[in-house]
Scaffold this active site. Structure first.
Site, PDB file in Angstrom:
ATOM      1  N   HIS A  59       0.793  -1.220   0.000  1.00 34.03           N
ATOM      2  CA  HIS A  59       0.000   0.000   0.000  1.00 34.03           C
ATOM      3  C   HIS A  59       0.828   1.274   0.000  1.00 34.03           C
ATOM      4  CE1 HIS A  59      -4.438   1.074   1.135  1.00 34.03           C
ATOM      5  NE2 HIS A  59      -4.027   1.704   0.065  1.00 34.03           N
TER       6      HIS A  59
ATOM      7  N   ASP B 236      -9.889  -0.292   3.852  1.00 34.25           N
ATOM      8  CA  ASP B 236      -8.727  -0.973   4.417  1.00 34.25           C
ATOM      9  C   ASP B 236      -9.044  -1.423   5.833  1.00 34.25           C
ATOM     10  OD1 ASP B 236      -6.078  -1.652   5.251  1.00 34.25           O
ATOM     11  OD2 ASP B 236      -5.220  -0.048   4.043  1.00 34.25           O
TER      12      ASP B 236
ATOM     13  N   HIS C 274      -6.746  -1.315   8.009  1.00 33.81           N
ATOM     14  CA  HIS C 274      -5.812  -0.517   8.793  1.00 33.81           C
ATOM     15  C   HIS C 274      -5.936   0.962   8.429  1.00 33.81           C
ATOM     16  CE1 HIS C 274      -4.160  -4.598   8.153  1.00 33.81           C
ATOM     17  NE2 HIS C 274      -3.835  -4.514   9.438  1.00 33.81           N
TER      18      HIS C 274
ATOM     19  N   ASP D 239      -3.149   3.119   8.114  1.00 35.82           N
ATOM     20  CA  ASP D 239      -2.005   3.569   7.305  1.00 35.82           C
ATOM     21  C   ASP D 239      -1.683   5.031   7.581  1.00 35.82           C
ATOM     22  OD1 ASP D 239      -1.980   1.020   6.324  1.00 35.82           O
ATOM     23  OD2 ASP D 239      -2.839   1.513   4.378  1.00 35.82           O
TER      24      ASP D 239
ATOM     25  N   HIS E 135       4.412   0.722   4.362  1.00 31.20           N
ATOM     26  CA  HIS E 135       3.026   0.514   3.933  1.00 31.20           C
ATOM     27  C   HIS E 135       2.023   0.883   5.021  1.00 31.20           C
ATOM     28  CE1 HIS E 135       1.997  -3.895   5.366  1.00 31.20           C
ATOM     29  NE2 HIS E 135       2.659  -3.243   6.284  1.00 31.20           N
TER      30      HIS E 135
ATOM     31  N   ASP F 248      -7.535  -1.842  -0.348  1.00 32.50           N
ATOM     32  CA  ASP F 248      -6.637  -2.877   0.156  1.00 32.50           C
ATOM     33  C   ASP F 248      -7.470  -4.141   0.324  1.00 32.50           C
ATOM     34  OD1 ASP F 248      -5.079  -4.567   1.837  1.00 32.50           O
ATOM     35  OD2 ASP F 248      -4.015  -2.828   2.649  1.00 32.50           O
TER      36      ASP F 248
ATOM     37  N   ASP G  53      -7.125  -6.505   2.165  1.00 29.86           N
ATOM     38  CA  ASP G  53      -7.317  -6.960   3.539  1.00 29.86           C
ATOM     39  C   ASP G  53      -8.522  -6.293   4.209  1.00 29.86           C
ATOM     40  OD1 ASP G  53      -6.544  -4.491   4.738  1.00 29.86           O
ATOM     41  OD2 ASP G  53      -4.501  -5.161   5.104  1.00 29.86           O
TER      42      ASP G  53
ATOM     43  N   GLU H 260      -2.064  -5.016  -2.145  1.00 29.81           N
ATOM     44  CA  GLU H 260      -1.755  -6.016  -1.122  1.00 29.81           C
ATOM     45  C   GLU H 260      -2.225  -7.425  -1.465  1.00 29.81           C
ATOM     46  OE1 GLU H 260       0.209  -5.542   1.403  1.00 29.81           O
ATOM     47  OE2 GLU H 260       0.240  -3.376   1.798  1.00 29.81           O
TER      48      GLU H 260
END
Length: 302
Positions: free
Chosen positions: A102, A126, A128, A130, A143, A229, A231, A274
């Site tokens: 990312h 995402d 997360h 980031d 990332h 992303d 994830d 990712e």
């Protein structure tokens, strides 16, 4: 995007310097192999593939500063990506960036800023945030920093002549599907007033309401970009990612989110990041990336 099929330009960014698990550099190839171009062409998109930007191999490099591992090489790759993205926008095409980790989003967003002449908005889907910086990152993996860097909040280490920053405005940044934040990220979110729609909130209000709010907040002059992303999806749906977190978006929630983004007509660029084929099952996560790209770019059931 749904109303008028356009030219979509694919750009691969096989960057894997921003995290610690090998394999994500094969993500662009895996997504292409899963039938991306054919899928987009099937509903009227004209597809151009510009190949991959050049990136460095970690085996040939020294880590450098442990707080920002491989940062000079990441910034160089992001600068090359930014130039390509700006070219694609100038041609009137929709950039579709394939990652890679990312950290490449910094290049995409900087390229969009260069093309439009001003910061824009981003919908960051995402698990997360980031939003770490060199001073707050628990790992030193870049990332986990690209959104903070795109906001111009990651410090002098991220300055690069090929990356105009800030690339996005904090009031037009919306994170969707988040379920893992570090303490410093929470503090930055509160300080800057960044909208975060967590998975808990999505459970309560539903994915459509969440995405419609994200579209409303991110919309405005310059550009609106979607950074997805894989994830963000639950690991049971998309296992081929480097930092999976349980409790993510379902297959249908992810599709509805992308369908709503397409129907809004405001999104001008997309990236899928990712995807790690080494951790995947029969390239299934890359196949889902293809399906989500199609939904975000205007494919519909009827």
């Amino acid at each position: 995007m749904a109303a008028t099929p356009r030219t979509v330009t694919i750009i691969g960014a096989p960057l894997d310097l921003g995290q610690g698990r090998r394999g994500v550099d094969m993500g662009p190839s895996a997504i292409r192999y899963a039938g991306l171009e054919e899928r987009l062409a099937s509903f009227g998109c004209r597809v151009v593939d510009r190949g991959n930007v050049t990136t460095s191999e970690p085996e040939a490099l020294s880590v450098g500063d442990e707080r920002t591992r491989f940062l000079p090489e990441i910034l160089e790759a992001c600068s090359r990506l930014a130039s390509l993205v700006a070219e694609v926008v100038a041609e009137g095409s929709v950039p579709l960036v394939l990652g890679g980790d990312h950290s490449l989003a910094l290049g995409t967003l900087a390229g969009l800023r260069a093309a439009t002449g001003r910061p824009g908005g981003v919908i960051w889907i995402d698990a997360h945030g980031d939003l770490n910086t060199p001073a707050t990152s628990p790992t030193g993996n870049v990332h986990g920093m690209p959104l903070a860097a795109a906001l111009g909040l990651a410090g002098d280490a991220f300055h690069h002549p090929g990356l105009p920053l800030p690339a996005v405005e904090p009031e037009r940044v919306v994170l969707v599907g988040v379920r893992s934040l570090d303490p410093a990220e929470r503090a930055l979110i509160r300080e800057k007033g960044i909208r975060v729609i967590t998975m808990t909130e999505i459970d309560r209000i539903g994915i459509e309401r969440a995405v419609l709010e994200a579209i409303d907040r991110a919309s405005g002059p310059g550009f609106v970009h979607v950074s997805l992303d894989l994830d963000a999806l639950d690991p049971e749906v998309a296992p081929g990612v480097g930092t999976p977190v349980k409790g993510g978006l379902t297959y249908r929630e992810a599709h509805l989110a992308c369908e709503d983004l397409a129907e809004s007509g405001v999104v001008g660029s997309l990236e899928l990041v990712e995807v790690n084929p080494i951790l995947d099952r029969e390239n299934g996560s890359a196949a889902i990336a293809v399906e989500l790209a199609a939904s975000a770019l205007g494919q519909s059931i009827l």
